[in-house]
Design a protein around this motif. Structure first.
Motif, PDB file in Angstrom:
ATOM      1  N   ASP A 156      -6.567 -38.178  23.881  1.00  0.00           N
ATOM      2  CA  ASP A 156      -6.620 -38.591  25.282  1.00  0.00           C
ATOM      3  C   ASP A 156      -5.903 -37.512  26.070  1.00  0.00           C
ATOM      4  OD1 ASP A 156      -6.945 -40.266  27.606  1.00  0.00           O
ATOM      5  OD2 ASP A 156      -4.804 -40.695  27.428  1.00  0.00           O
ATOM      6  N   GLY A 157      -6.662 -36.695  26.783  1.00  0.00           N
ATOM      7  CA  GLY A 157      -6.055 -35.561  27.470  1.00  0.00           C
ATOM      8  C   GLY A 157      -5.447 -34.609  26.456  1.00  0.00           C
ATOM      9  N   ASP A 158      -4.160 -34.348  26.590  1.00  0.00           N
ATOM     10  CA  ASP A 158      -3.465 -33.450  25.661  1.00  0.00           C
ATOM     11  C   ASP A 158      -2.825 -34.197  24.489  1.00  0.00           C
ATOM     12  OD1 ASP A 158      -4.073 -31.215  27.192  1.00  0.00           O
ATOM     13  OD2 ASP A 158      -2.271 -31.446  28.432  1.00  0.00           O
ATOM     14  N   ASP A 159      -2.979 -35.505  24.459  1.00  0.00           N
ATOM     15  CA  ASP A 159      -2.345 -36.302  23.410  1.00  0.00           C
ATOM     16  C   ASP A 159      -3.292 -36.497  22.232  1.00  0.00           C
ATOM     17  OD1 ASP A 159      -0.014 -36.638  24.915  1.00  0.00           O
ATOM     18  OD2 ASP A 159      -0.882 -38.368  25.972  1.00  0.00           O
ATOM     19  N   LEU A 160      -2.848 -36.082  21.046  1.00  0.00           N
ATOM     20  CA  LEU A 160      -3.599 -36.317  19.811  1.00  0.00           C
ATOM     21  C   LEU A 160      -3.134 -37.656  19.254  1.00  0.00           C
ATOM     22  CD1 LEU A 160      -5.656 -34.264  18.772  1.00  0.00           C
ATOM     23  CD2 LEU A 160      -4.043 -33.673  16.969  1.00  0.00           C
ATOM     24  N   LEU A 161      -4.044 -38.626  19.178  1.00  0.00           N
ATOM     25  CA  LEU A 161      -3.656 -39.998  18.850  1.00  0.00           C
ATOM     26  C   LEU A 161      -4.170 -40.483  17.500  1.00  0.00           C
ATOM     27  CD1 LEU A 161      -4.237 -41.605  22.363  1.00  0.00           C
ATOM     28  CD2 LEU A 161      -2.063 -40.885  21.340  1.00  0.00           C
ATOM     29  N   GLY A 162      -5.012 -39.695  16.853  1.00  0.00           N
ATOM     30  CA  GLY A 162      -5.517 -40.154  15.566  1.00  0.00           C
ATOM     31  C   GLY A 162      -6.318 -39.072  14.878  1.00  0.00           C
ATOM     32  N   VAL A 163      -6.551 -39.274  13.586  1.00  0.00           N
ATOM     33  CA  VAL A 163      -7.314 -38.328  12.779  1.00  0.00           C
ATOM     34  C   VAL A 163      -8.081 -39.090  11.715  1.00  0.00           C
ATOM     35  CG1 VAL A 163      -5.283 -37.954  11.293  1.00  0.00           C
ATOM     36  CG2 VAL A 163      -7.158 -36.293  11.282  1.00  0.00           C
ATOM     37  N   VAL A 164      -9.280 -38.598  11.403  1.00  0.00           N
ATOM     38  CA  VAL A 164     -10.023 -39.120  10.258  1.00  0.00           C
ATOM     39  C   VAL A 164     -10.374 -37.927   9.371  1.00  0.00           C
ATOM     40  CG1 VAL A 164     -12.280 -39.035  11.445  1.00  0.00           C
ATOM     41  CG2 VAL A 164     -11.956 -40.549   9.474  1.00  0.00           C
ATOM     42  N   HIS A 165     -10.130 -38.072   8.086  1.00  0.00           N
ATOM     43  CA  HIS A 165     -10.373 -37.022   7.096  1.00  0.00           C
ATOM     44  C   HIS A 165     -11.419 -37.534   6.120  1.00  0.00           C
ATOM     45  CE1 HIS A 165      -8.633 -34.419   3.578  1.00  0.00           C
ATOM     46  NE2 HIS A 165      -9.771 -33.926   4.049  1.00  0.00           N
ATOM     47  N   ALA A 166     -12.493 -36.774   5.954  1.00  0.00           N
ATOM     48  CA  ALA A 166     -13.574 -37.184   5.052  1.00  0.00           C
ATOM     49  C   ALA A 166     -14.022 -35.990   4.223  1.00  0.00           C
ATOM     50  CB  ALA A 166     -14.747 -37.751   5.853  1.00  0.00           C
ATOM     51  N   MET A 167     -14.726 -36.261   3.143  1.00  0.00           N
ATOM     52  CA  MET A 167     -15.212 -35.196   2.275  1.00  0.00           C
ATOM     53  C   MET A 167     -16.420 -35.683   1.491  1.00  0.00           C
ATOM     54  SD  MET A 167     -12.419 -35.340  -0.864  1.00  0.00           S
ATOM     55  CE  MET A 167     -13.317 -34.199  -1.902  1.00  0.00           C
ATOM     56  N   LEU A 168     -17.201 -34.732   0.980  1.00  0.00           N
ATOM     57  CA  LEU A 168     -18.253 -35.034   0.014  1.00  0.00           C
ATOM     58  C   LEU A 168     -17.625 -34.950  -1.374  1.00  0.00           C
ATOM     59  CD1 LEU A 168     -21.291 -33.073   1.488  1.00  0.00           C
ATOM     60  CD2 LEU A 168     -20.798 -35.527   1.664  1.00  0.00           C
ATOM     61  N   LEU A 169     -17.774 -36.013  -2.141  1.00  0.00           N
ATOM     62  CA  LEU A 169     -17.047 -36.161  -3.408  1.00  0.00           C
ATOM     63  C   LEU A 169     -17.963 -35.851  -4.589  1.00  0.00           C
ATOM     64  CD1 LEU A 169     -14.296 -37.215  -4.564  1.00  0.00           C
ATOM     65  CD2 LEU A 169     -15.427 -39.446  -4.790  1.00  0.00           C
ATOM     66  N   PRO A 170     -17.619 -34.858  -5.413  1.00  0.00           N
ATOM     67  CA  PRO A 170     -18.435 -34.578  -6.600  1.00  0.00           C
ATOM     68  C   PRO A 170     -18.490 -35.794  -7.529  1.00  0.00           C
ATOM     69  CG  PRO A 170     -16.915 -32.775  -6.149  1.00  0.00           C
ATOM     70  CD  PRO A 170     -16.517 -33.903  -5.246  1.00  0.00           C
ATOM     71  N   VAL A 171     -19.638 -36.005  -8.141  1.00  0.00           N
ATOM     72  CA  VAL A 171     -19.834 -37.144  -9.038  1.00  0.00           C
ATOM     73  C   VAL A 171     -19.312 -36.776 -10.430  1.00  0.00           C
ATOM     74  CG1 VAL A 171     -21.541 -38.682 -10.078  1.00  0.00           C
ATOM     75  CG2 VAL A 171     -21.847 -37.876  -7.727  1.00  0.00           C
ATOM     76  N   PRO A 172     -18.461 -37.618 -11.051  1.00  0.00           N
ATOM     77  CA  PRO A 172     -18.022 -37.328 -12.419  1.00  0.00           C
ATOM     78  C   PRO A 172     -19.219 -37.143 -13.346  1.00  0.00           C
ATOM     79  CG  PRO A 172     -16.731 -39.108 -11.487  1.00  0.00           C
ATOM     80  CD  PRO A 172     -17.847 -38.844 -10.515  1.00  0.00           C
ATOM     81  N   PRO A 173     -19.146 -36.211 -14.297  1.00  0.00           N
ATOM     82  CA  PRO A 173     -20.321 -35.842 -15.097  1.00  0.00           C
ATOM     83  C   PRO A 173     -20.855 -36.937 -16.010  1.00  0.00           C
ATOM     84  CG  PRO A 173     -18.350 -34.720 -15.887  1.00  0.00           C
ATOM     85  CD  PRO A 173     -17.985 -35.357 -14.591  1.00  0.00           C
ATOM     86  N   ILE A 174     -20.100 -38.024 -16.227  1.00  0.00           N
ATOM     87  CA  ILE A 174     -20.634 -39.093 -17.086  1.00  0.00           C
ATOM     88  C   ILE A 174     -21.481 -40.082 -16.297  1.00  0.00           C
ATOM     89  CG2 ILE A 174     -18.808 -38.923 -18.810  1.00  0.00           C
ATOM     90  CD1 ILE A 174     -17.498 -41.381 -17.535  1.00  0.00           C
ATOM     91  N   TYR A 175     -21.565 -39.894 -14.973  1.00  0.00           N
ATOM     92  CA  TYR A 175     -22.375 -40.789 -14.145  1.00  0.00           C
ATOM     93  C   TYR A 175     -23.586 -40.041 -13.594  1.00  0.00           C
ATOM     94  CZ  TYR A 175     -18.269 -43.667 -14.621  1.00  0.00           C
ATOM     95  OH  TYR A 175     -17.232 -44.377 -15.158  1.00  0.00           O
ATOM     96  N   LYS A 176     -24.641 -40.780 -13.336  1.00  0.00           N
ATOM     97  CA  LYS A 176     -25.927 -40.177 -13.003  1.00  0.00           C
ATOM     98  C   LYS A 176     -25.924 -39.519 -11.635  1.00  0.00           C
ATOM     99  CE  LYS A 176     -30.858 -41.163 -13.422  1.00  0.00           C
ATOM    100  NZ  LYS A 176     -31.863 -42.213 -13.784  1.00  0.00           N
ATOM    101  N   GLY A 177     -25.363 -40.200 -10.653  1.00  0.00           N
ATOM    102  CA  GLY A 177     -25.272 -39.625  -9.324  1.00  0.00           C
ATOM    103  C   GLY A 177     -26.617 -39.339  -8.690  1.00  0.00           C
ATOM    104  N   ARG A 178     -27.604 -40.217  -8.892  1.00  0.00           N
ATOM    105  CA  ARG A 178     -28.950 -39.922  -8.392  1.00  0.00           C
ATOM    106  C   ARG A 178     -29.049 -39.983  -6.873  1.00  0.00           C
ATOM    107  NH1 ARG A 178     -32.348 -44.827  -8.047  1.00  0.00           N
ATOM    108  NH2 ARG A 178     -31.128 -46.639  -8.721  1.00  0.00           N
ATOM    109  N   PHE A 179     -28.030 -40.509  -6.208  1.00  0.00           N
ATOM    110  CA  PHE A 179     -28.027 -40.520  -4.748  1.00  0.00           C
ATOM    111  C   PHE A 179     -27.241 -39.348  -4.165  1.00  0.00           C
ATOM    112  CE2 PHE A 179     -28.631 -45.050  -5.872  1.00  0.00           C
ATOM    113  CZ  PHE A 179     -29.872 -45.220  -5.285  1.00  0.00           C
ATOM    114  N   GLY A 180     -26.911 -38.380  -5.025  1.00  0.00           N
ATOM    115  CA  GLY A 180     -26.166 -37.225  -4.556  1.00  0.00           C
ATOM    116  C   GLY A 180     -24.685 -37.517  -4.416  1.00  0.00           C
ATOM    117  N   MET A 181     -23.970 -36.564  -3.816  1.00  0.00           N
ATOM    118  CA  MET A 181     -22.532 -36.729  -3.666  1.00  0.00           C
ATOM    119  C   MET A 181     -22.239 -37.813  -2.631  1.00  0.00           C
ATOM    120  SD  MET A 181     -20.742 -32.960  -3.893  1.00  0.00           S
ATOM    121  CE  MET A 181     -21.764 -32.176  -2.661  1.00  0.00           C
TER     122      MET A 181
END
Length: 331
Positions: free
Chosen positions: A69-94
């Protein structure tokens, strides 16, 4: 107050660090052992932010967005694409993951967290994520925002910071190479139960071979204890006690001194609703894993458990564990 959300830039780093340190302090107030704050916290946080916001060819794609809000930083959201562990199929991608170091300042207006969650979702969807995950540690506001957005609990990270002095347990022994086939067989049972609970854990066709290779390599790693119950040709269970990984801990926290028990299965857990034999074998194996961590000077431990595996959750609560972090899922 007019709130807007935009992508973070390197110029935001000092103010972003302020928010992330406030966030870390709230977690540390809940559990100062599990969420201990490192001595060089600010430097570490600013270093991680600089890397995330400027480095090219990063191993995972990250998204940092800020609410201001103006010069005030009031929040943050941190997200990432997560690699699928190799024992799972992950057919929907990361899958896309909204991480626990997302935060809204105490003075942020109502609706800030909801807006940050929506912004994180949009970024992940635009990046191609078909399945979304979220994680939070503290804050009823975040839990409610994820629920209202359609996220449902997937995995519980249950913790205990009094590992005691249980030490070695009768019937539990260190794993050897001869135990690998038995560990893989029990792991296959574990994976099938996971898939029964939630199809997100769809099993890769080469899961057994990949898990066997990882277990064989793990026997050579000095930072963990691999233990089993039963004879090599008839194992009742296995557990691996190892150091916690950075993905579970925002950079303001020190992972040294925290362990994780993730690969952990016993035949007592075969029924997801009811423990066999009151869970005595599973409890013995758990106490042995705790003892191994305590012997290494570990002060707190996570056990990773699917939210829908009720028999396992019940035993862990009986063993003194409490939910410290929740991962949820949305399709």
């Amino acid at each position: 107050m007019t709130l807007s959300i935009r992508d973070a830039t390197p110029d935001d780093i000092p103010r972003l660090a302020d928010l992330l340190l406030l966030d870390a302090g709230e977690r540390a107030a809940v559990d100062p052992i599990l969420w201990g704050v490192a001595d060089n916290t600010r430097h570490r946080v600013e270093e991680e932010l600089a890397y995330a916001l400027t480095a090219e060819d990063q191993p995972v794609r990250q998204f940092w967005q800020v609410a201001e809000d103006g010069d005030d930083l009031l929040g943050v959201v941190h997200a990432m694409l997560l690699p699928v562990p190799p024992i799972y199929k992950g057919r929907f991608g990361m899958p896309g993951l909204i991480l626990a170091d997302s935060y809204a300042a105490p003075e942020a207006p109502d609706g800030t967290v909801t807006a940050l969650v929506a912004a994180g979702e949009r970024a992940l969807r635009e990046a191609g994520a078909q399945v979304l995950l979220s994680t939070f540690v503290t804050g009823e506001v975040w839990r409610s925002a994820f629920e209202e957005a359609g996220f449902a609990p997937l995995t519980l990270y249950l913790s205990r910071n009094d590992l005691g002095d249980s030490g070695a347990q009768a019937g539990v022994r260190p794993a050897t190479e001869a135990d690998i086939p038995g560990i893989v067989a029990r792991s296959a049972e574990n994976r099938h139960t996971l898939f029964e609970i939630e199809p997100f854990w769809e099993i890769h066709a080469e899961a057994d071979a990949r898990f066997a290779a990882w277990m064989t390599r793990s026997l050579t790693l000095a930072d963990r204890d691999m233990m089993v119950m039963g004879t090599a040709d008839a194992l009742d269970g296995y557990a691996i006690a190892q150091p916690a990984s950075r993905i579970h801990f925002p950079p303001a926290h020190d992972v040294v001194g925290t362990g994780v028990i993730d690969d952990y299965y016993h035949v007592d857990y075969a029924d997801i609703e009811h423990l066999a034999g009151e869970g005595q074998g599973a409890m013995t194996l758990l106490r042995a894993a705790e003892g191994a961590l305590a012997a290494r000077g570990v002060g707190a431990a996570f056990v990773v458990c699917p939210a829908g595996w009720h028999s396992k959750v019940d035993l862990l609560r009986r063993a003194g564990y409490e939910t410290a972090m929740v991962w949820s899922i949305k399709r």
